[in-house]
Structure formats: structure tokens, C-alpha cells
Design a protein around this motif. Structure first.
Motif, PDB file in Angstrom:
ATOM      1  N   LEU A   1       1.029  -1.132  -0.234  1.00 41.51           N
ATOM      2  CA  LEU A   1      -0.173   0.186   0.137  1.00 41.51           C
ATOM      3  C   LEU A   1       0.829   0.539  -0.001  1.00 41.51           C
ATOM      4  O   LEU A   1       0.678   1.745  -1.037  1.00 41.51           O
ATOM      5  CB  LEU A   1      -1.100  -0.193   1.301  1.00 41.51           C
ATOM      6  N   PHE A   2       1.691   1.241   1.149  1.00 41.99           N
ATOM      7  CA  PHE A   2       2.745   2.602   1.209  1.00 41.99           C
ATOM      8  C   PHE A   2       3.546   3.152  -0.389  1.00 41.99           C
ATOM      9  O   PHE A   2       3.325   3.633  -1.350  1.00 41.99           O
ATOM     10  CB  PHE A   2       3.871   1.688   2.117  1.00 41.99           C
ATOM     11  N   SER A   3       3.989   1.706  -1.284  1.00 41.06           N
ATOM     12  CA  SER A   3       4.629   1.700  -2.259  1.00 41.06           C
ATOM     13  C   SER A   3       3.690   2.688  -3.096  1.00 41.06           C
ATOM     14  O   SER A   3       3.910   3.046  -4.006  1.00 41.06           O
ATOM     15  CB  SER A   3       5.382   0.677  -2.665  1.00 41.06           C
ATOM     16  N   ALA A   4       2.483   2.108  -3.832  1.00 40.70           N
ATOM     17  CA  ALA A   4       1.553   1.816  -4.176  1.00 40.70           C
ATOM     18  C   ALA A   4       0.918   3.291  -3.906  1.00 40.70           C
ATOM     19  O   ALA A   4       0.794   4.815  -5.082  1.00 40.70           O
ATOM     20  CB  ALA A   4       0.350   1.309  -4.607  1.00 40.70           C
ATOM     21  N   LEU A   5       0.815   3.818  -2.750  1.00 42.53           N
ATOM     22  CA  LEU A   5       0.609   5.999  -2.304  1.00 42.53           C
ATOM     23  C   LEU A   5       1.960   6.925  -2.963  1.00 42.53           C
ATOM     24  O   LEU A   5       2.235   7.919  -3.883  1.00 42.53           O
ATOM     25  CB  LEU A   5       0.051   5.843  -1.546  1.00 42.53           C
ATOM     26  N   LEU A   6       2.969   6.355  -3.041  1.00 46.97           N
ATOM     27  CA  LEU A   6       4.708   6.478  -3.158  1.00 46.97           C
ATOM     28  C   LEU A   6       4.150   7.249  -4.794  1.00 46.97           C
ATOM     29  O   LEU A   6       4.991   7.741  -5.221  1.00 46.97           O
ATOM     30  CB  LEU A   6       5.504   6.070  -2.548  1.00 46.97           C
ATOM     31  N   PHE A   7       4.177   5.369  -5.371  1.00 47.22           N
ATOM     32  CA  PHE A   7       3.707   5.631  -6.663  1.00 47.22           C
ATOM     33  C   PHE A   7       2.972   6.997  -7.267  1.00 47.22           C
ATOM     34  O   PHE A   7       3.233   7.693  -8.188  1.00 47.22           O
ATOM     35  CB  PHE A   7       3.805   4.831  -6.974  1.00 47.22           C
ATOM     36  N   PHE A   8       2.357   6.606  -6.860  1.00 48.52           N
ATOM     37  CA  PHE A   8       0.848   7.679  -7.526  1.00 48.52           C
ATOM     38  C   PHE A   8       1.371   8.995  -6.770  1.00 48.52           C
ATOM     39  O   PHE A   8       0.825   9.901  -8.120  1.00 48.52           O
ATOM     40  CB  PHE A   8       0.188   7.252  -6.751  1.00 48.52           C
ATOM     41  N   SER A   9       2.040   9.389  -5.911  1.00 50.69           N
ATOM     42  CA  SER A   9       2.327  10.412  -5.599  1.00 50.69           C
ATOM     43  C   SER A   9       3.422  11.279  -6.142  1.00 50.69           C
ATOM     44  O   SER A   9       3.476  12.222  -6.646  1.00 50.69           O
ATOM     45  CB  SER A   9       2.319  11.194  -4.658  1.00 50.69           C
ATOM     46  N   MET A  10       4.812  10.398  -6.849  1.00 52.55           N
ATOM     47  CA  MET A  10       5.460  10.767  -8.264  1.00 52.55           C
ATOM     48  C   MET A  10       4.662  10.962  -9.350  1.00 52.55           C
ATOM     49  O   MET A  10       5.224  11.623  -9.839  1.00 52.55           O
ATOM     50  CB  MET A  10       6.480   9.561  -7.992  1.00 52.55           C
ATOM     51  N   LEU A  11       4.136  10.050  -9.108  1.00 50.94           N
ATOM     52  CA  LEU A  11       3.188  10.685 -10.397  1.00 50.94           C
ATOM     53  C   LEU A  11       2.722  11.594 -10.569  1.00 50.94           C
ATOM     54  O   LEU A  11       2.275  12.909 -11.517  1.00 50.94           O
ATOM     55  CB  LEU A  11       1.987   9.533 -11.269  1.00 50.94           C
ATOM     56  N   SER A  12       1.779  11.960  -9.792  1.00 55.91           N
ATOM     57  CA  SER A  12       1.081  13.167  -9.466  1.00 55.91           C
ATOM     58  C   SER A  12       2.208  14.340  -9.290  1.00 55.91           C
ATOM     59  O   SER A  12       1.754  15.842  -9.759  1.00 55.91           O
ATOM     60  CB  SER A  12       0.064  13.033  -7.922  1.00 55.91           C
ATOM     61  N   MET A  13       3.591  14.920  -8.615  1.00 51.63           N
ATOM     62  CA  MET A  13       4.103  15.366  -9.369  1.00 51.63           C
ATOM     63  C   MET A  13       5.311  15.601 -10.500  1.00 51.63           C
ATOM     64  O   MET A  13       5.624  16.712 -10.701  1.00 51.63           O
ATOM     65  CB  MET A  13       5.388  15.233  -7.418  1.00 51.63           C
ATOM     66  N   MET A  15       6.368  13.203 -12.801  1.00 53.15           N
ATOM     67  CA  MET A  15       7.661  12.257 -12.982  1.00 53.15           C
ATOM     68  C   MET A  15       6.717  11.426 -13.224  1.00 53.15           C
ATOM     69  O   MET A  15       5.483  10.590 -13.763  1.00 53.15           O
ATOM     70  CB  MET A  15       8.115  11.443 -11.410  1.00 53.15           C
ATOM     71  N   ILE A  16       7.878  10.805 -14.659  1.00 56.83           N
ATOM     72  CA  ILE A  16       7.244   9.910 -15.574  1.00 56.83           C
ATOM     73  C   ILE A  16       6.840   8.630 -14.735  1.00 56.83           C
ATOM     74  O   ILE A  16       7.815   8.456 -13.884  1.00 56.83           O
ATOM     75  CB  ILE A  16       7.500   9.797 -16.736  1.00 56.83           C
ATOM     76  N   SER A  17       6.091   7.557 -14.941  1.00 56.36           N
ATOM     77  CA  SER A  17       6.404   6.225 -14.476  1.00 56.36           C
ATOM     78  C   SER A  17       7.183   5.591 -14.416  1.00 56.36           C
ATOM     79  O   SER A  17       7.452   4.641 -13.665  1.00 56.36           O
ATOM     80  CB  SER A  17       4.962   5.994 -15.500  1.00 56.36           C
ATOM     81  N   ILE A  18       7.810   5.450 -15.523  1.00 58.19           N
ATOM     82  CA  ILE A  18       9.481   4.580 -15.687  1.00 58.19           C
ATOM     83  C   ILE A  18      10.143   5.223 -14.276  1.00 58.19           C
ATOM     84  O   ILE A  18      11.021   4.263 -14.044  1.00 58.19           O
ATOM     85  CB  ILE A  18       9.905   4.414 -17.010  1.00 58.19           C
ATOM     86  N   TYR A  19      10.535   6.567 -14.445  1.00 56.18           N
ATOM     87  CA  TYR A  19      10.931   6.716 -12.880  1.00 56.18           C
ATOM     88  C   TYR A  19      10.679   6.671 -12.006  1.00 56.18           C
ATOM     89  O   TYR A  19      11.610   5.841 -10.795  1.00 56.18           O
ATOM     90  CB  TYR A  19      11.823   7.998 -13.070  1.00 56.18           C
ATOM     91  N   ALA A  20       9.524   6.288 -11.565  1.00 56.85           N
ATOM     92  CA  ALA A  20       8.500   6.419 -10.478  1.00 56.85           C
ATOM     93  C   ALA A  20       8.685   4.658  -9.616  1.00 56.85           C
ATOM     94  O   ALA A  20       9.759   4.792  -8.933  1.00 56.85           O
ATOM     95  CB  ALA A  20       7.102   6.908 -10.313  1.00 56.85           C
ATOM     96  N   SER A  21       8.845   3.945 -10.932  1.00 60.39           N
ATOM     97  CA  SER A  21       9.042   2.156 -10.590  1.00 60.39           C
ATOM     98  C   SER A  21      10.407   1.736  -9.956  1.00 60.39           C
ATOM     99  O   SER A  21      10.872   1.701  -9.904  1.00 60.39           O
ATOM    100  CB  SER A  21       7.912   1.822 -12.092  1.00 60.39           C
TER     101      SER A  21
END
Length: 116
Positions: A1-13, A15-21
Motif C-alpha cells: 500500500l505504501f509503495s502504491a501511494l508513493l508511486f502515485f504521488s510521484m506521478l502526481s508531481m 514524474m514519469i512512470s518509468i522513473y517512479a517505478s
């Protein structure tokens, strides 16, 4: 859950998905190594192996389909290196995946390497 929240917060800032993941994969690998120091070599070797195999795949793929990167990737967001015909981000992501996934079996199974 934490990593999903972090991933989506990076996207909302922005950051493109390949960098966030990729960042999350590296963080997962670092946590694994922090808990099991003996898996450092396994993580690095797995990361390099995945990156090399991915690079070989992309070299072959772009040879067979020369316009594939321009057609499928958003090239405006990619790191531009003149002599590289494939997205460098893909190779970096492959390293991050190998770095975190490579030692995962040993970590989850609690296996340790024998010293001879």
C-alpha cells in the motif's frame, strides 16, 4: 500500500512512470540489502545481467524495427544520447528490476550462500 501511494504521488508531481517505478524498485532492493547484507553481490550481478540482456534485446529490436522508438515512446521525455538507438531509461529500469528481483527468492526463502 505504501509503495502504491508513493508511486502515485510521484506521478502526481510530474514524474514519469518509468522513473517512479525504477526508484521504487531500487528502494526495495536497498531495503533487502539492508536486511540481508550477504545479498549485495547477488543484487548487483542480477541488476547488471538484466540491464545487459535488456540492452541486447533493444539493440536487436531496434535493428529489426528501426522506427519503433519514435512510434511507441514519447521521445521528448527520454534522455537523449546520440549514439544510443534505444531508450536508456529502459536499460536503467531493467537494472533496477534485476537489482530488486534478483535476490528476492533468497530473501523470502531465507536461503543463505554457503562459504566453502
Amino acid at each position: 500500500l505504501f509503495s502504491a501511494l508513493l508511486f502515485f504521488s510521484m506521478l502526481s508531481m510530474g514524474m514519469i512512470s518509468i522513473y517512479a517505478s525504477g526508484i521504487l524498485l531500487l528502494c526495495g532492493g536497498l531495503v533487502t540489502i539492508a536486511l540481508r547484507h550477504d545479498l549485495l553481490t547477488d543484487a548487483i550481478v542480477s541488476g547488471i545481467a538484466f540491464a545487459v540482456l535488456s540492452a541486447l534485446f533493444f539493440i536487436l529490436y531496434t535493428y529489426l524495427f528501426p522506427t519503433i522508438v519514435a512510434e511507441w515512446w514519447n521521445t521528448e521525455l527520454l534522455i537523449e544520447i546520440p549514439f544510443v538507438q534505444y531508450p536508456l531509461e529502459e536499460i536503467m529500469w531493467a537494472f533496477a528490476f534485476g537489482f530488486s528481483a534478483g535476490p528476492m527468492y533468497e530473501f523470502l526463502a531465507g536461503l543463505r550462500f554457503r562459504s566453502w
